[in-house]
Design an enzyme around this catalytic site. Structure first.
Site, mmCIF file in Angstrom:
data_model
loop_
_atom_site.group_PDB
_atom_site.id
_atom_site.type_symbol
_atom_site.label_atom_id
_atom_site.label_comp_id
_atom_site.label_asym_id
_atom_site.label_seq_id
_atom_site.Cartn_x
_atom_site.Cartn_y
_atom_site.Cartn_z
ATOM 1 N N ARG A 51 0.881 -1.563 0.127
ATOM 2 C CA ARG A 51 -0.082 -0.367 -0.017
ATOM 3 C C ARG A 51 0.529 1.379 -0.102
ATOM 4 O O ARG A 51 0.484 2.321 -0.218
ATOM 5 C CB ARG A 51 -1.028 -0.340 1.035
ATOM 6 C CG ARG A 51 -1.843 1.278 1.333
ATOM 7 C CD ARG A 51 -3.063 1.165 2.264
ATOM 8 N NE ARG A 51 -2.552 0.607 3.156
ATOM 9 C CZ ARG A 51 -2.480 0.812 4.847
ATOM 10 N NH1 ARG A 51 -1.248 1.659 4.474
ATOM 11 N NH2 ARG A 51 -1.603 -0.253 5.416
ATOM 12 N N TYR A 104 -16.636 16.146 -16.137
ATOM 13 C CA TYR A 104 -17.319 15.008 -16.650
ATOM 14 C C TYR A 104 -18.200 14.751 -15.286
ATOM 15 O O TYR A 104 -18.142 14.961 -13.871
ATOM 16 C CB TYR A 104 -16.182 14.602 -15.626
ATOM 17 C CG TYR A 104 -16.532 12.710 -15.347
ATOM 18 C CD1 TYR A 104 -16.834 11.551 -17.078
ATOM 19 C CD2 TYR A 104 -15.661 11.877 -14.363
ATOM 20 C CE1 TYR A 104 -17.216 10.501 -15.179
ATOM 21 C CE2 TYR A 104 -15.994 10.823 -14.015
ATOM 22 C CZ TYR A 104 -17.142 10.138 -14.392
ATOM 23 O OH TYR A 104 -17.443 9.011 -13.954
ATOM 24 N N ASP A 177 -8.177 18.526 -14.719
ATOM 25 C CA ASP A 177 -7.935 17.843 -15.466
ATOM 26 C C ASP A 177 -7.522 16.936 -16.924
ATOM 27 O O ASP A 177 -8.279 17.872 -17.922
ATOM 28 C CB ASP A 177 -9.494 16.837 -14.431
ATOM 29 C CG ASP A 177 -10.461 15.518 -15.370
ATOM 30 O OD1 ASP A 177 -9.047 15.040 -16.342
ATOM 31 O OD2 ASP A 177 -10.760 15.141 -15.026
ATOM 32 N N LYS A 202 -8.402 5.880 -19.378
ATOM 33 C CA LYS A 202 -8.319 6.228 -21.272
ATOM 34 C C LYS A 202 -7.613 6.562 -21.745
ATOM 35 O O LYS A 202 -6.582 5.733 -21.685
ATOM 36 C CB LYS A 202 -9.122 8.320 -20.822
ATOM 37 C CG LYS A 202 -10.185 8.503 -19.413
ATOM 38 C CD LYS A 202 -11.663 7.381 -19.718
ATOM 39 C CE LYS A 202 -12.492 6.877 -19.106
ATOM 40 N NZ LYS A 202 -12.540 7.939 -17.761
HETATM 41 C C1 LIG Z 1 -12.234 14.321 -17.639
HETATM 42 C C2 LIG Z 1 -12.420 12.413 -16.861
HETATM 43 N N1 LIG Z 1 -11.879 12.612 -15.414
HETATM 44 C C3 LIG Z 1 -11.897 11.924 -14.762
HETATM 45 C C4 LIG Z 1 -12.782 10.479 -14.301
HETATM 46 C C5 LIG Z 1 -12.986 9.949 -13.768
HETATM 47 O O1 LIG Z 1 -11.565 8.764 -14.071
HETATM 48 P P1 LIG Z 1 -12.263 6.990 -13.367
HETATM 49 O O2 LIG Z 1 -13.567 7.014 -14.234
HETATM 50 O O3 LIG Z 1 -11.234 6.241 -13.988
HETATM 51 O O4 LIG Z 1 -12.149 6.791 -12.358
HETATM 52 C C6 LIG Z 1 -13.150 10.413 -15.929
HETATM 53 C C7 LIG Z 1 -13.998 9.588 -16.083
HETATM 54 O O5 LIG Z 1 -14.841 9.315 -17.585
HETATM 55 C C8 LIG Z 1 -13.183 11.615 -17.122
HETATM 56 O O6 LIG Z 1 -13.980 11.136 -18.437
#
Ligand SMILES: Cc1ncc(COP(=O)(O)O)c(C=O)c1O
Length: 383
Positions: A51, A104, A177, A202
Protein backbone atom coordinates in the site's frame (compact mmCIF):
# COMPACT_ATOMS: atom_id res chain seq x y z
CA UNK A 1 17.04 9.26 -17.70
CA UNK A 2 17.14 13.03 -18.00
CA UNK A 3 14.39 15.50 -18.68
CA UNK A 4 16.15 16.55 -21.89
CA UNK A 5 14.93 13.33 -23.48
CA UNK A 6 11.95 13.76 -25.79
CA UNK A 7 8.41 12.72 -24.91
CA UNK A 8 8.47 9.43 -26.82
CA UNK A 9 11.80 8.48 -25.19
CA UNK A 10 10.49 9.24 -21.70
CA UNK A 11 7.30 7.28 -22.37
CA UNK A 12 9.37 4.19 -23.16
CA UNK A 13 12.24 4.58 -20.67
CA UNK A 14 11.39 6.84 -17.71
CA UNK A 15 11.02 4.75 -14.55
CA UNK A 16 11.65 1.65 -16.67
CA UNK A 17 15.33 0.80 -16.37
CA UNK A 18 15.95 -2.91 -17.10
CA UNK A 19 15.37 -4.98 -13.97
CA UNK A 20 18.65 -5.03 -11.97
CA UNK A 21 18.22 -8.72 -11.02
CA UNK A 22 17.39 -10.30 -14.40
CA UNK A 23 17.76 -7.59 -17.03
CA UNK A 24 14.06 -7.88 -17.92
CA UNK A 25 13.49 -4.95 -20.30
CA UNK A 26 9.97 -4.31 -19.05
CA UNK A 27 9.29 -3.67 -15.34
CA UNK A 28 8.04 -6.96 -13.87
CA UNK A 29 4.68 -7.26 -12.14
CA UNK A 30 5.66 -7.33 -8.46
CA UNK A 31 2.56 -9.18 -7.32
CA UNK A 32 3.55 -8.97 -3.67
CA UNK A 33 2.16 -7.39 -0.52
CA UNK A 34 5.18 -7.39 1.81
CA UNK A 35 8.99 -7.41 1.67
CA UNK A 36 11.73 -9.08 3.73
CA UNK A 37 13.58 -6.53 5.84
CA UNK A 38 17.31 -6.74 6.52
CA UNK A 39 16.86 -6.35 10.29
CA UNK A 40 14.13 -4.21 11.85
CA UNK A 41 13.71 -1.07 9.77
CA UNK A 42 16.24 -2.34 7.20
CA UNK A 43 14.19 -1.76 4.04
CA UNK A 44 15.53 -2.76 0.63
CA UNK A 45 15.02 0.15 -1.73
CA UNK A 46 12.36 1.68 0.52
CA UNK A 47 9.82 -1.13 0.13
CA UNK A 48 8.03 -2.48 3.20
CA UNK A 49 4.34 -2.96 2.29
CA UNK A 50 2.62 -2.54 -1.10
CA UNK A 51 0.00 0.00 0.00
CA UNK A 52 2.89 2.32 0.85
CA UNK A 53 4.94 1.50 -2.27
CA UNK A 54 5.28 -1.25 -4.87
CA UNK A 55 8.01 -1.37 -7.54
CA UNK A 56 5.60 -1.77 -10.49
CA UNK A 57 3.57 1.18 -9.24
CA UNK A 58 6.77 3.17 -8.70
CA UNK A 59 7.69 2.60 -12.36
CA UNK A 60 4.32 3.97 -13.48
CA UNK A 61 4.51 6.92 -11.08
CA UNK A 62 8.00 7.89 -12.23
CA UNK A 63 7.04 7.61 -15.88
CA UNK A 64 3.92 9.78 -15.60
CA UNK A 65 5.83 12.36 -13.53
CA UNK A 66 8.48 12.57 -16.29
CA UNK A 67 5.82 12.95 -19.01
CA UNK A 68 4.11 15.81 -17.17
CA UNK A 69 7.36 17.50 -16.05
CA UNK A 70 6.34 16.93 -12.41
CA UNK A 71 8.17 16.63 -9.10
CA UNK A 72 6.31 13.39 -8.43
CA UNK A 73 3.46 11.18 -9.59
CA UNK A 74 1.07 9.07 -7.51
CA UNK A 75 -0.99 6.23 -8.99
CA UNK A 76 -4.47 5.28 -7.77
CA UNK A 77 -7.09 2.59 -8.28
CA UNK A 78 -9.20 4.99 -10.41
CA UNK A 79 -9.40 8.60 -11.51
CA UNK A 80 -12.03 9.20 -8.82
CA UNK A 81 -9.74 7.78 -6.10
CA UNK A 82 -7.06 10.25 -7.24
CA UNK A 83 -9.54 13.16 -7.11
CA UNK A 84 -10.73 12.09 -3.65
CA UNK A 85 -7.17 11.94 -2.29
CA UNK A 86 -6.36 15.35 -3.74
CA UNK A 87 -9.38 17.19 -2.36
CA UNK A 88 -9.12 15.63 1.09
CA UNK A 89 -5.48 16.74 1.22
CA UNK A 90 -5.71 20.31 -0.03
CA UNK A 91 -9.15 21.27 1.35
CA UNK A 92 -10.75 21.23 4.78
CA UNK A 93 -14.42 21.35 5.78
CA UNK A 94 -15.60 24.96 5.47
CA UNK A 95 -13.43 25.65 2.40
CA UNK A 96 -14.78 26.76 -0.97
CA UNK A 97 -13.88 25.49 -4.45
CA UNK A 98 -14.77 26.55 -7.99
CA UNK A 99 -15.75 23.80 -10.42
CA UNK A 100 -16.57 24.00 -14.16
CA UNK A 101 -20.08 24.29 -15.57
CA UNK A 102 -19.07 21.50 -17.94
CA UNK A 103 -17.16 18.56 -16.50
CA UNK A 104 -17.15 14.81 -16.11
CA UNK A 105 -20.39 13.92 -14.28
CA UNK A 106 -18.55 11.82 -11.69
CA UNK A 107 -16.39 14.79 -10.71
CA UNK A 108 -19.49 16.92 -10.21
CA UNK A 109 -21.10 14.11 -8.19
CA UNK A 110 -18.02 13.88 -5.95
CA UNK A 111 -18.27 17.59 -5.07
CA UNK A 112 -22.08 17.79 -4.93
CA UNK A 113 -22.90 14.50 -3.22
CA UNK A 114 -19.81 13.52 -1.22
CA UNK A 115 -17.74 16.61 -0.36
CA UNK A 116 -20.78 18.82 0.23
CA UNK A 117 -21.70 16.48 3.09
CA UNK A 118 -18.15 16.86 4.45
CA UNK A 119 -18.67 20.66 4.57
CA UNK A 120 -16.89 21.66 1.34
CA UNK A 121 -18.76 24.35 -0.55
CA UNK A 122 -18.60 24.66 -4.36
CA UNK A 123 -19.65 27.18 -6.97
CA UNK A 124 -20.07 26.38 -10.64
CA UNK A 125 -18.38 28.73 -13.13
CA UNK A 126 -17.81 28.76 -16.91
CA UNK A 127 -14.08 28.12 -16.99
CA UNK A 128 -13.56 29.44 -20.52
CA UNK A 129 -14.75 32.84 -19.21
CA UNK A 130 -11.72 34.28 -17.37
CA UNK A 131 -13.61 37.39 -16.19
CA UNK A 132 -16.31 35.21 -14.60
CA UNK A 133 -13.68 33.15 -12.77
CA UNK A 134 -11.90 36.29 -11.53
CA UNK A 135 -15.20 37.72 -10.31
CA UNK A 136 -15.95 34.60 -8.28
CA UNK A 137 -12.44 34.55 -6.84
CA UNK A 138 -12.79 38.18 -5.75
CA UNK A 139 -16.17 37.49 -4.15
CA UNK A 140 -15.08 34.64 -1.93
CA UNK A 141 -11.92 33.08 -0.47
CA UNK A 142 -11.34 29.96 -2.56
CA UNK A 143 -9.02 27.01 -1.91
CA UNK A 144 -9.10 25.33 -5.34
CA UNK A 145 -10.01 26.21 -8.91
CA UNK A 146 -10.76 22.90 -10.62
CA UNK A 147 -10.79 22.77 -14.41
CA UNK A 148 -10.90 20.32 -17.28
CA UNK A 149 -9.63 21.31 -20.70
CA UNK A 150 -10.92 20.18 -23.12
CA UNK A 151 -14.04 19.56 -21.05
CA UNK A 152 -16.12 16.39 -20.99
CA UNK A 153 -18.45 16.32 -22.92
CA UNK A 154 -18.73 19.78 -24.55
CA UNK A 155 -15.04 20.16 -25.49
CA UNK A 156 -14.76 23.67 -24.06
CA UNK A 157 -11.25 25.09 -23.73
CA UNK A 158 -9.88 26.91 -20.67
CA UNK A 159 -6.78 29.11 -20.80
CA UNK A 160 -4.54 27.28 -18.31
CA UNK A 161 -1.86 29.98 -18.00
CA UNK A 162 -4.38 32.78 -17.38
CA UNK A 163 -6.37 30.70 -14.88
CA UNK A 164 -3.21 29.72 -13.00
CA UNK A 165 -2.36 33.39 -12.64
CA UNK A 166 -5.87 34.29 -11.48
CA UNK A 167 -5.97 31.38 -9.00
CA UNK A 168 -2.55 32.18 -7.55
CA UNK A 169 -3.33 35.89 -7.15
CA UNK A 170 -6.34 34.81 -5.09
CA UNK A 171 -4.32 32.30 -3.04
CA UNK A 172 -5.99 29.26 -4.64
CA UNK A 173 -4.51 26.16 -6.26
CA UNK A 174 -5.21 25.42 -9.92
CA UNK A 175 -6.03 21.74 -10.57
CA UNK A 176 -6.28 20.57 -14.19
CA UNK A 177 -7.99 17.34 -15.21
CA UNK A 178 -5.83 16.52 -18.26
CA UNK A 179 -7.61 13.28 -19.16
CA UNK A 180 -8.96 14.38 -22.56
CA UNK A 181 -5.66 15.85 -23.78
CA UNK A 182 -3.12 13.43 -22.24
CA UNK A 183 0.40 14.69 -21.42
CA UNK A 184 1.40 14.19 -25.07
CA UNK A 185 -0.92 17.00 -26.18
CA UNK A 186 -0.81 19.29 -23.14
CA UNK A 187 1.37 19.74 -20.05
CA UNK A 188 -0.47 21.99 -17.57
CA UNK A 189 2.27 22.18 -14.90
CA UNK A 190 4.50 24.01 -17.40
CA UNK A 191 1.69 26.56 -17.84
CA UNK A 192 1.45 27.22 -14.10
CA UNK A 193 -1.03 24.60 -12.83
CA UNK A 194 -0.31 23.13 -9.39
CA UNK A 195 -1.72 19.62 -9.76
CA UNK A 196 -2.74 17.52 -12.76
CA UNK A 197 -5.29 14.71 -12.51
CA UNK A 198 -5.73 11.88 -15.01
CA UNK A 199 -8.16 9.09 -15.38
CA UNK A 200 -5.50 6.72 -16.78
CA UNK A 201 -8.42 4.49 -17.73
CA UNK A 202 -8.55 6.63 -20.89
CA UNK A 203 -5.68 7.62 -23.23
CA UNK A 204 -2.78 6.71 -20.93
CA UNK A 205 -3.96 3.09 -20.57
CA UNK A 206 -5.37 3.32 -24.08
CA UNK A 207 -6.80 -0.19 -24.54
CA UNK A 208 -10.02 -0.24 -22.48
CA UNK A 209 -8.61 -2.95 -20.24
CA UNK A 210 -7.73 -1.18 -16.98
CA UNK A 211 -9.21 1.43 -14.61
CA UNK A 212 -6.78 3.82 -12.90
CA UNK A 213 -5.89 7.39 -12.00
CA UNK A 214 -2.85 9.53 -11.29
CA UNK A 215 -1.98 12.81 -9.63
CA UNK A 216 1.16 14.72 -10.63
CA UNK A 217 2.31 17.88 -8.93
CA UNK A 218 4.99 20.53 -9.32
CA UNK A 219 5.81 21.04 -5.66
CA UNK A 220 7.72 18.49 -3.54
CA UNK A 221 6.14 19.53 -0.24
CA UNK A 222 2.62 19.12 -1.66
CA UNK A 223 3.74 15.78 -3.12
CA UNK A 224 4.72 14.58 0.35
CA UNK A 225 1.34 15.58 1.78
CA UNK A 226 -0.51 13.82 -1.05
CA UNK A 227 1.65 10.70 -0.69
CA UNK A 228 0.81 10.67 3.03
CA UNK A 229 -2.95 10.72 2.29
CA UNK A 230 -2.54 8.12 -0.46
CA UNK A 231 -0.93 5.72 2.01
CA UNK A 232 -3.25 6.65 4.87
CA UNK A 233 -6.45 6.13 2.85
CA UNK A 234 -5.16 3.38 0.56
CA UNK A 235 -6.84 3.84 -2.85
CA UNK A 236 -3.68 2.73 -4.65
CA UNK A 237 -3.16 1.18 -8.10
CA UNK A 238 -2.40 -2.55 -7.90
CA UNK A 239 0.71 -4.03 -9.55
CA UNK A 240 -1.05 -5.59 -12.56
CA UNK A 241 -3.09 -2.43 -13.21
CA UNK A 242 0.10 -0.36 -12.98
CA UNK A 243 1.82 -2.68 -15.44
CA UNK A 244 -1.04 -2.52 -17.95
CA UNK A 245 -1.16 1.28 -17.72
CA UNK A 246 2.59 1.52 -18.26
CA UNK A 247 2.34 -0.79 -21.27
CA UNK A 248 -0.25 1.56 -22.74
CA UNK A 249 1.85 4.65 -22.07
CA UNK A 250 4.77 3.38 -24.18
CA UNK A 251 2.68 3.89 -27.34
CA UNK A 252 0.83 7.03 -26.19
CA UNK A 253 2.49 9.43 -28.64
CA UNK A 254 1.92 7.21 -31.69
CA UNK A 255 -1.68 6.55 -30.69
CA UNK A 256 -2.46 10.20 -29.98
CA UNK A 257 -1.13 11.30 -33.38
CA UNK A 258 -3.56 8.92 -35.08
CA UNK A 259 -6.47 9.73 -32.71
CA UNK A 260 -6.03 13.42 -33.57
CA UNK A 261 -5.83 12.81 -37.32
CA UNK A 262 -8.94 10.61 -37.38
CA UNK A 263 -10.89 12.96 -35.09
CA UNK A 264 -10.14 15.97 -37.30
CA UNK A 265 -11.48 14.14 -40.36
CA UNK A 266 -14.59 13.02 -38.43
CA UNK A 267 -15.20 16.58 -37.19
CA UNK A 268 -14.82 17.99 -40.71
CA UNK A 269 -17.23 15.43 -42.18
CA UNK A 270 -19.82 16.09 -39.45
CA UNK A 271 -19.51 19.87 -39.91
CA UNK A 272 -20.70 19.42 -43.52
CA UNK A 273 -23.45 16.90 -42.71
CA UNK A 274 -27.05 18.14 -43.15
CA UNK A 275 -28.33 16.25 -40.05
CA UNK A 276 -25.82 17.94 -37.75
CA UNK A 277 -26.64 21.23 -35.99
CA UNK A 278 -23.22 21.87 -34.44
CA UNK A 279 -19.85 20.14 -34.11
CA UNK A 280 -17.84 20.69 -30.91
CA UNK A 281 -14.17 20.07 -31.69
CA UNK A 282 -11.38 22.50 -30.68
CA UNK A 283 -9.51 21.72 -33.91
CA UNK A 284 -12.17 23.46 -36.01
CA UNK A 285 -11.39 27.17 -36.57
CA UNK A 286 -15.06 27.90 -35.76
CA UNK A 287 -14.62 26.59 -32.17
CA UNK A 288 -14.50 29.52 -29.68
CA UNK A 289 -11.49 27.99 -27.91
CA UNK A 290 -9.54 27.16 -31.09
CA UNK A 291 -6.87 29.83 -30.66
CA UNK A 292 -6.21 29.01 -26.99
CA UNK A 293 -6.14 25.29 -27.82
CA UNK A 294 -3.59 25.98 -30.57
CA UNK A 295 -1.40 27.83 -28.08
CA UNK A 296 -1.47 25.27 -25.26
CA UNK A 297 -1.98 21.94 -27.06
CA UNK A 298 0.18 20.07 -29.58
CA UNK A 299 -2.97 18.94 -31.43
CA UNK A 300 -6.68 18.79 -30.64
CA UNK A 301 -7.36 15.29 -29.36
CA UNK A 302 -9.52 12.34 -30.25
CA UNK A 303 -12.86 13.41 -28.74
CA UNK A 304 -15.60 14.92 -30.92
CA UNK A 305 -19.09 15.91 -29.74
CA UNK A 306 -21.95 17.01 -31.97
CA UNK A 307 -25.60 18.01 -31.78
CA UNK A 308 -28.37 16.75 -34.03
CA UNK A 309 -30.93 19.01 -35.65
CA UNK A 310 -33.63 16.35 -35.13
CA UNK A 311 -33.32 16.41 -31.31
CA UNK A 312 -32.88 14.01 -28.40
CA UNK A 313 -34.73 10.90 -29.59
CA UNK A 314 -32.91 11.04 -32.94
CA UNK A 315 -29.60 11.30 -31.04
CA UNK A 316 -30.46 8.23 -28.97
CA UNK A 317 -31.45 6.29 -32.11
CA UNK A 318 -28.25 7.32 -33.92
CA UNK A 319 -26.16 5.98 -31.02
CA UNK A 320 -27.83 2.61 -31.53
CA UNK A 321 -27.22 2.42 -35.30
CA UNK A 322 -23.43 2.44 -35.63
CA UNK A 323 -21.51 -0.69 -36.62
CA UNK A 324 -17.91 0.21 -35.73
CA UNK A 325 -18.48 2.91 -33.10
CA UNK A 326 -19.37 0.75 -30.10
CA UNK A 327 -22.11 2.10 -27.85
CA UNK A 328 -20.43 2.49 -24.48
CA UNK A 329 -19.12 4.76 -21.76
CA UNK A 330 -15.44 5.68 -21.34
CA UNK A 331 -13.05 6.87 -24.03
CA UNK A 332 -9.44 6.92 -25.15
CA UNK A 333 -9.09 3.28 -26.24
CA UNK A 334 -7.95 2.08 -29.66
CA UNK A 335 -11.56 1.26 -30.59
CA UNK A 336 -14.09 3.97 -31.45
CA UNK A 337 -16.95 4.53 -29.00
CA UNK A 338 -20.22 6.45 -29.26
CA UNK A 339 -22.48 7.54 -26.41
CA UNK A 340 -25.39 9.76 -25.41
CA UNK A 341 -23.95 11.84 -22.51
CA UNK A 342 -27.35 13.02 -21.22
CA UNK A 343 -28.50 9.46 -20.52
CA UNK A 344 -25.12 7.79 -19.94
CA UNK A 345 -21.87 9.38 -18.62
CA UNK A 346 -23.57 12.59 -17.53
CA UNK A 347 -26.87 11.26 -16.17
CA UNK A 348 -25.64 12.35 -12.70
CA UNK A 349 -25.73 16.05 -13.71
CA UNK A 350 -29.37 16.07 -14.86
CA UNK A 351 -31.16 19.02 -13.26
CA UNK A 352 -27.88 20.72 -12.26
CA UNK A 353 -25.99 23.68 -13.78
CA UNK A 354 -23.94 21.08 -15.64
CA UNK A 355 -26.87 19.45 -17.48
CA UNK A 356 -25.91 18.64 -21.08
CA UNK A 357 -28.12 19.07 -24.17
CA UNK A 358 -30.35 16.08 -24.98
CA UNK A 359 -29.42 16.21 -28.68
CA UNK A 360 -25.71 15.75 -27.90
CA UNK A 361 -23.68 12.74 -29.06
CA UNK A 362 -20.08 12.15 -27.93
CA UNK A 363 -17.53 10.18 -29.95
CA UNK A 364 -14.22 8.75 -28.84
CA UNK A 365 -12.57 8.43 -32.24
CA UNK A 366 -10.33 5.38 -32.31
CA UNK A 367 -7.56 4.07 -34.51
CA UNK A 368 -9.56 2.15 -37.12
CA UNK A 369 -9.29 2.99 -40.85
CA UNK A 370 -10.79 6.48 -40.91
CA UNK A 371 -12.72 5.86 -44.15
CA UNK A 372 -14.56 3.02 -42.39
CA UNK A 373 -15.36 5.31 -39.45
CA UNK A 374 -16.72 8.03 -41.75
CA UNK A 375 -18.89 5.51 -43.63
CA UNK A 376 -20.22 4.16 -40.34
CA UNK A 377 -21.25 7.60 -39.09
CA UNK A 378 -22.83 8.53 -42.43
CA UNK A 379 -24.97 5.39 -42.45
CA UNK A 380 -26.00 5.91 -38.80
CA UNK A 381 -26.99 9.52 -39.47
CA UNK A 382 -29.03 8.67 -42.56
CA UNK A 383 -30.84 5.71 -40.92
C1 LIG B 1 -12.41 13.78 -17.55
C2 LIG B 1 -12.54 12.66 -16.56
N1 LIG B 1 -12.01 12.79 -15.33
C3 LIG B 1 -12.11 11.81 -14.41
C4 LIG B 1 -12.76 10.62 -14.68
C5 LIG B 1 -12.89 9.57 -13.61
O1 LIG B 1 -11.97 8.54 -13.83
P1 LIG B 1 -12.23 6.99 -13.46
O2 LIG B 1 -13.43 6.54 -14.25
O3 LIG B 1 -10.94 6.33 -13.89
O4 LIG B 1 -12.46 6.92 -12.00
C6 LIG B 1 -13.32 10.44 -15.95
C7 LIG B 1 -14.04 9.18 -16.26
O5 LIG B 1 -14.75 9.08 -17.23
C8 LIG B 1 -13.22 11.48 -16.91
O6 LIG B 1 -13.75 11.37 -18.14
Amino acid sequence: MTHQDGFETLAIHAGQEPDPLTGAVVPPIYQVSTYKQDGVGGLRGGYEYSRSANPTRTALEQCVAALEGAARGLAFASGMAAEDCLIRTVCSPGDHVLIPDDAYGGTYRLFARVFAGWGLDHDVVPISDLAAVRERLAARKTAVVWIETPTNPLLNIADIRALAEAAHEAGALLVVDNTFASPYLQQPLGLGADVVVHSTTKYLGGHSDVVGGVLVMADGELADRLAFTQNATGGVAGPFDSWLTLRGIRTLAARMDRHCRNAMRVAQMLAEHPAVAEVLYPGLPSHPGHKTAQEQMRAFGGMVSFRLLAGEEAAVRTCGRTRLFTLGESLGGVESLIEHPGRMTHASVTGSALEVPGDLIRLSVGLEDCDDLLDDLRQALSG
